[in-house]
Design a protein around this motif. Structure first.
Motif, PDB file in Angstrom:
ATOM      1  N   ALA A   6       0.832  -1.204   0.000  1.00  0.00           N
ATOM      2  CA  ALA A   6       0.000   0.000   0.000  1.00  0.00           C
ATOM      3  C   ALA A   6       0.866   1.254   0.000  1.00  0.00           C
ATOM      4  O   ALA A   6       0.590   2.223  -0.721  1.00  0.00           O
ATOM      5  N   MET A   7       1.930   1.265   0.818  1.00  0.00           N
ATOM      6  CA  MET A   7       2.834   2.417   0.858  1.00  0.00           C
ATOM      7  C   MET A   7       3.511   2.620  -0.491  1.00  0.00           C
ATOM      8  O   MET A   7       3.666   3.754  -0.965  1.00  0.00           O
ATOM      9  N   LYS A   8       3.898   1.512  -1.133  1.00  0.00           N
ATOM     10  CA  LYS A   8       4.553   1.605  -2.428  1.00  0.00           C
ATOM     11  C   LYS A   8       3.607   2.173  -3.476  1.00  0.00           C
ATOM     12  O   LYS A   8       3.993   3.001  -4.302  1.00  0.00           O
ATOM     13  N   ASP A   9       2.332   1.730  -3.424  1.00  0.00           N
ATOM     14  CA  ASP A   9       1.347   2.257  -4.377  1.00  0.00           C
ATOM     15  C   ASP A   9       1.088   3.738  -4.142  1.00  0.00           C
ATOM     16  O   ASP A   9       0.889   4.507  -5.095  1.00  0.00           O
ATOM     17  N   ILE A  10       1.062   4.140  -2.888  1.00  0.00           N
ATOM     18  CA  ILE A  10       0.812   5.552  -2.561  1.00  0.00           C
ATOM     19  C   ILE A  10       1.955   6.435  -3.045  1.00  0.00           C
ATOM     20  O   ILE A  10       1.752   7.485  -3.659  1.00  0.00           O
ATOM     21  N   HIS A  11       3.181   6.000  -2.790  1.00  0.00           N
ATOM     22  CA  HIS A  11       4.327   6.809  -3.171  1.00  0.00           C
ATOM     23  C   HIS A  11       4.519   6.828  -4.685  1.00  0.00           C
ATOM     24  O   HIS A  11       4.917   7.856  -5.248  1.00  0.00           O
ATOM     25  N   GLY A  12       4.231   5.699  -5.339  1.00  0.00           N
ATOM     26  CA  GLY A  12       4.351   5.652  -6.787  1.00  0.00           C
ATOM     27  C   GLY A  12       5.738   6.058  -7.239  1.00  0.00           C
ATOM     28  O   GLY A  12       6.748   5.486  -6.824  1.00  0.00           O
ATOM     29  N   ASN A  13       5.809   7.088  -8.106  1.00  0.00           N
ATOM     30  CA  ASN A  13       7.085   7.580  -8.611  1.00  0.00           C
ATOM     31  C   ASN A  13       7.662   8.710  -7.762  1.00  0.00           C
ATOM     32  O   ASN A  13       8.590   9.395  -8.199  1.00  0.00           O
ATOM     33  N   LEU A  14       7.096   8.908  -6.602  1.00  0.00           N
ATOM     34  CA  LEU A  14       7.574   9.981  -5.733  1.00  0.00           C
ATOM     35  C   LEU A  14       8.955   9.650  -5.192  1.00  0.00           C
ATOM     36  O   LEU A  14       9.174   8.582  -4.624  1.00  0.00           O
ATOM     37  N   THR A  15       9.895  10.587  -5.366  1.00  0.00           N
ATOM     38  CA  THR A  15      11.259  10.409  -4.872  1.00  0.00           C
ATOM     39  C   THR A  15      11.694  11.657  -4.124  1.00  0.00           C
ATOM     40  O   THR A  15      11.026  12.694  -4.164  1.00  0.00           O
ATOM     41  N   ILE A  16      12.832  11.544  -3.455  1.00  0.00           N
ATOM     42  CA  ILE A  16      13.381  12.691  -2.729  1.00  0.00           C
ATOM     43  C   ILE A  16      13.682  13.828  -3.695  1.00  0.00           C
ATOM     44  O   ILE A  16      13.449  15.009  -3.403  1.00  0.00           O
ATOM     45  N   GLU A  17      14.200  13.469  -4.894  1.00  0.00           N
ATOM     46  CA  GLU A  17      14.509  14.495  -5.887  1.00  0.00           C
ATOM     47  C   GLU A  17      13.246  15.239  -6.319  1.00  0.00           C
ATOM     48  O   GLU A  17      13.251  16.469  -6.492  1.00  0.00           O
ATOM     49  N   THR A  18      12.144  14.483  -6.466  1.00  0.00           N
ATOM     50  CA  THR A  18      10.881  15.112  -6.852  1.00  0.00           C
ATOM     51  C   THR A  18      10.396  16.073  -5.777  1.00  0.00           C
ATOM     52  O   THR A  18       9.921  17.179  -6.062  1.00  0.00           O
ATOM     53  N   VAL A  19      10.516  15.656  -4.530  1.00  0.00           N
ATOM     54  CA  VAL A  19      10.086  16.509  -3.413  1.00  0.00           C
ATOM     55  C   VAL A  19      10.938  17.774  -3.356  1.00  0.00           C
ATOM     56  O   VAL A  19      10.419  18.891  -3.195  1.00  0.00           O
ATOM     57  N   ASP A  20      12.261  17.609  -3.486  1.00  0.00           N
ATOM     58  CA  ASP A  20      13.155  18.773  -3.444  1.00  0.00           C
ATOM     59  C   ASP A  20      12.826  19.750  -4.568  1.00  0.00           C
ATOM     60  O   ASP A  20      12.822  20.972  -4.367  1.00  0.00           O
ATOM     61  N   GLN A  21      12.582  19.222  -5.777  1.00  0.00           N
ATOM     62  CA  GLN A  21      12.272  20.087  -6.910  1.00  0.00           C
ATOM     63  C   GLN A  21      10.956  20.831  -6.690  1.00  0.00           C
ATOM     64  O   GLN A  21      10.829  22.019  -7.012  1.00  0.00           O
ATOM     65  N   THR A  22       9.966  20.124  -6.123  1.00  0.00           N
ATOM     66  CA  THR A  22       8.675  20.751  -5.839  1.00  0.00           C
ATOM     67  C   THR A  22       8.831  21.895  -4.838  1.00  0.00           C
ATOM     68  O   THR A  22       8.266  22.982  -5.013  1.00  0.00           O
ATOM     69  N   MET A  23       9.603  21.652  -3.776  1.00  0.00           N
ATOM     70  CA  MET A  23       9.819  22.697  -2.772  1.00  0.00           C
ATOM     71  C   MET A  23      10.576  23.882  -3.365  1.00  0.00           C
ATOM     72  O   MET A  23      10.286  25.035  -3.044  1.00  0.00           O
ATOM     73  N   GLU A  24      11.538  23.616  -4.243  1.00  0.00           N
ATOM     74  CA  GLU A  24      12.285  24.697  -4.883  1.00  0.00           C
ATOM     75  C   GLU A  24      11.356  25.526  -5.769  1.00  0.00           C
ATOM     76  O   GLU A  24      11.417  26.762  -5.780  1.00  0.00           O
ATOM     77  N   ASP A  25      10.485  24.838  -6.516  1.00  0.00           N
ATOM     78  CA  ASP A  25       9.520  25.550  -7.357  1.00  0.00           C
ATOM     79  C   ASP A  25       8.596  26.423  -6.520  1.00  0.00           C
ATOM     80  O   ASP A  25       8.256  27.555  -6.902  1.00  0.00           O
ATOM     81  N   LEU A  26       8.179  25.911  -5.366  1.00  0.00           N
ATOM     82  CA  LEU A  26       7.312  26.692  -4.483  1.00  0.00           C
ATOM     83  C   LEU A  26       8.020  27.944  -3.988  1.00  0.00           C
ATOM     84  O   LEU A  26       7.430  29.036  -3.929  1.00  0.00           O
ATOM     85  N   ARG A  27       9.283  27.791  -3.605  1.00  0.00           N
ATOM     86  CA  ARG A  27      10.043  28.956  -3.126  1.00  0.00           C
ATOM     87  C   ARG A  27      10.185  30.000  -4.233  1.00  0.00           C
ATOM     88  O   ARG A  27      10.085  31.208  -3.981  1.00  0.00           O
ATOM     89  N   GLU A  28      10.415  29.554  -5.460  1.00  0.00           N
ATOM     90  CA  GLU A  28      10.531  30.491  -6.574  1.00  0.00           C
ATOM     91  C   GLU A  28       9.216  31.231  -6.807  1.00  0.00           C
ATOM     92  O   GLU A  28       9.211  32.449  -7.055  1.00  0.00           O
ATOM     93  N   GLN A  29       8.116  30.511  -6.731  1.00  0.00           N
ATOM     94  CA  GLN A  29       6.818  31.141  -6.935  1.00  0.00           C
ATOM     95  C   GLN A  29       6.519  32.159  -5.842  1.00  0.00           C
ATOM     96  O   GLN A  29       5.940  33.222  -6.095  1.00  0.00           O
ATOM     97  N   HIS A  30       6.894  31.829  -4.591  1.00  0.00           N
ATOM     98  CA  HIS A  30       6.708  32.789  -3.489  1.00  0.00           C
ATOM     99  C   HIS A  30       7.525  34.057  -3.744  1.00  0.00           C
ATOM    100  O   HIS A  30       7.050  35.176  -3.501  1.00  0.00           O
ATOM    101  N   ALA A  31       8.765  33.869  -4.214  1.00  0.00           N
ATOM    102  CA  ALA A  31       9.628  35.013  -4.480  1.00  0.00           C
ATOM    103  C   ALA A  31       9.038  35.881  -5.599  1.00  0.00           C
ATOM    104  O   ALA A  31       9.039  37.120  -5.527  1.00  0.00           O
ATOM    105  N   ILE A  32       8.519  35.226  -6.654  1.00  0.00           N
ATOM    106  CA  ILE A  32       7.890  35.974  -7.745  1.00  0.00           C
ATOM    107  C   ILE A  32       6.676  36.736  -7.235  1.00  0.00           C
ATOM    108  O   ILE A  32       6.440  37.898  -7.585  1.00  0.00           O
ATOM    109  N   GLY A  33       5.886  36.093  -6.387  1.00  0.00           N
ATOM    110  CA  GLY A  33       4.721  36.764  -5.819  1.00  0.00           C
ATOM    111  C   GLY A  33       5.101  38.000  -5.019  1.00  0.00           C
ATOM    112  O   GLY A  33       4.437  39.041  -5.111  1.00  0.00           O
ATOM    113  N   ASP A  34       6.188  37.898  -4.231  1.00  0.00           N
ATOM    114  CA  ASP A  34       6.644  39.054  -3.447  1.00  0.00           C
ATOM    115  C   ASP A  34       7.096  40.194  -4.377  1.00  0.00           C
ATOM    116  O   ASP A  34       6.814  41.373  -4.116  1.00  0.00           O
ATOM    117  N   GLU A  35       7.792  39.847  -5.459  1.00  0.00           N
ATOM    118  CA  GLU A  35       8.249  40.878  -6.395  1.00  0.00           C
ATOM    119  C   GLU A  35       7.073  41.555  -7.085  1.00  0.00           C
ATOM    120  O   GLU A  35       7.075  42.779  -7.285  1.00  0.00           O
TER     121      GLU A  35
END
Length: 229
Positions: A117-146
């Motif tokens: 069940a855990m494997k099905d939930i995570h699917g293709n989710l990896t640490i690299e994917t999570v890091d990239q998602t968080m980086e994208d979020l930070r960039e979007q926040h910065a753009i919003g502030d600008e």
């Protein structure tokens, strides 16, 4: 106790798990049937021993042959009772072993299902994917502030200049002093002090204090003259 863990096998193992469950269940049922039979035999042998013991006691002084035969039968029943007790312990141990093995299997099956069940939930989710998602979020926040800063630029007031405030305050004080002079023709000492620069105001306060001291000296001399009279 044996039937409590059997409900999980059919959920995770299909036909194989159901067959294993039935096998364990049937084995335990058979062993429990044997245990019930041995329990009844144990009770029967104990009754036989008690009966032969009573016969031996009854004839110990009047008929030693009968008493001795009763003791012999009692010993035989006692031996059978010991065997029966040992068999009961063996059966109980086997029941416990099968129950433990069944619980272990059910636990392992549950853990395998949880892992899947855990494997099905995570699917293709990896640490690299999570890091990239968080980086994208930070960039979007910065753009919003600008964007917010660009939209509000020029609309916010500049920082307040303290010197300008002091000048404006001095002008208001002067206007208030002029109004009082027009109404009364004189300027109160307190207003003169407040309207003068700091150094001049201090000098004026000093002169006022000197006048007050001279008045006090005059009053003192008058009082001394009166006392002399």
């Amino acid at each position: 106790m044996a039937s409590g863990g059997w409900g999980w096998g059919s959920l995770f193992g299909g036909a194989s798990a159901a067959k294993s469950k039935d096998s364990a269940k049937n084995a335990i049922l058979g062993l429990r049937g044997t245990l019930d039979m041995l329990t009844k035999r144990e009770k029967h042998l104990q009754n036989q021993m008690d009966e032969q013991d009573a016969i031996a006691r009854k004839n110990v002084n009047t008929n030693k042959a009968v008493a001795k035969a009763a003791l012999r039968r009692k010993k035989n029943y006692e031996h059978q009772l010991e065997q029966t007790s040992a068999q009961m312990l063996t059966v109980e141990r086997e029941i416990s072993s099968i129950e433990t093995a069944n619980i272990n299997k059910e636990t392992l099956d549950s853990m395998k299902a949880a892992q899947k069940a855990m494997k099905d939930i995570h699917g293709n989710l990896t640490i690299e994917t999570v890091d990239q998602t968080m980086e994208d979020l930070r960039e979007q926040h910065a753009i919003g502030d600008e964007i917010a800063e660009a939209l509000t630029q020029g609309n916010l007031g500049q920082a307040v200049d303290e010197d300008e405030l002091d000048e404006e305050l001095a002008e208001l004080q002067q206007e208030e002093l002029d109004n009082k002079m027009l109404k009364t023709g004189t300027v109160p000492v307190s207003d003169q002090i407040h309207s003068l620069p700091n150094a001049a105001a201090g000098e004026l306060r000093g002169n006022k204090h000197t006048v007050e001291e001279d008045d006090e000296e005059e009053e003192l001399r008058k009082l001394q003259a009166e006392m002399a009279m």
